[in-house]
Motif scaffolding. Sequence first.
Motif, PDB file in Angstrom:
ATOM      1  N   VAL A  68       0.767  -1.067   0.297  1.00 14.94           N
ATOM      2  CA  VAL A  68      -0.332  -0.201  -0.090  1.00 14.94           C
ATOM      3  C   VAL A  68       0.446   1.543  -0.305  1.00 14.94           C
ATOM      4  O   VAL A  68       1.773   1.320   0.948  1.00 14.94           O
ATOM      5  CB  VAL A  68      -0.793  -0.187   1.350  1.00 14.94           C
TER       6      VAL A  68
ATOM      7  N   VAL B 267     -11.545  -4.085  -0.377  1.00 17.53           N
ATOM      8  CA  VAL B 267     -10.937  -3.276  -0.377  1.00 17.53           C
ATOM      9  C   VAL B 267     -11.606  -1.979   0.673  1.00 17.53           C
ATOM     10  O   VAL B 267     -10.664  -1.152   1.321  1.00 17.53           O
ATOM     11  CB  VAL B 267     -10.892  -2.322  -1.665  1.00 17.53           C
TER      12      VAL B 267
ATOM     13  N   VAL C 189      -8.541   5.175  -5.228  1.00 19.09           N
ATOM     14  CA  VAL C 189      -7.871   3.099  -4.529  1.00 19.09           C
ATOM     15  C   VAL C 189      -7.761   2.978  -6.390  1.00 19.09           C
ATOM     16  O   VAL C 189      -8.418   2.677  -7.040  1.00 19.09           O
ATOM     17  CB  VAL C 189      -9.086   2.657  -3.828  1.00 19.09           C
TER      18      VAL C 189
ATOM     19  N   ARG D 268      -6.300  -0.438  -7.965  1.00 18.53           N
ATOM     20  CA  ARG D 268      -5.671  -1.615  -7.470  1.00 18.53           C
ATOM     21  C   ARG D 268      -4.861  -2.194  -8.677  1.00 18.53           C
ATOM     22  O   ARG D 268      -5.332  -2.490  -9.879  1.00 18.53           O
ATOM     23  CB  ARG D 268      -6.169  -2.615  -7.249  1.00 18.53           C
TER      24      ARG D 268
ATOM     25  N   TYR E 292      -1.425  -1.187  -4.033  1.00 19.26           N
ATOM     26  CA  TYR E 292      -2.402  -0.311  -3.902  1.00 19.26           C
ATOM     27  C   TYR E 292      -1.616   1.023  -3.762  1.00 19.26           C
ATOM     28  O   TYR E 292      -0.544   1.081  -3.316  1.00 19.26           O
ATOM     29  CB  TYR E 292      -3.076  -0.565  -2.739  1.00 19.26           C
TER      30      TYR E 292
END
Length: 72
Positions: free
Chosen positions: A11, A24, A40, A42, A63
């Motif tokens: 992340v 998520v 976000v 991904r 992420y």
Amino acid sequence: MTLDGSLSIRVNGEHRRVPEGTTVAEMVNLLGLDPLRVAVERNLEIVPRSTLGEVCVEDGDDYEIVHFVGGG
């Protein structure tokens, strides 16, 4: 996945572990952020905010999360 049932993800460039089956939205909450105030990405694809509670985190995911702050 490991024997303890956690997933290894990245992340914003940092390695983290989350429980298997985490969505998520749940991951964002675990990070102390409001899912309604973040964008976000991904694995280089934007996750639509409307699906954050449906998309499950998978082992090896990468992420990038940007959160919005208000002010004046």
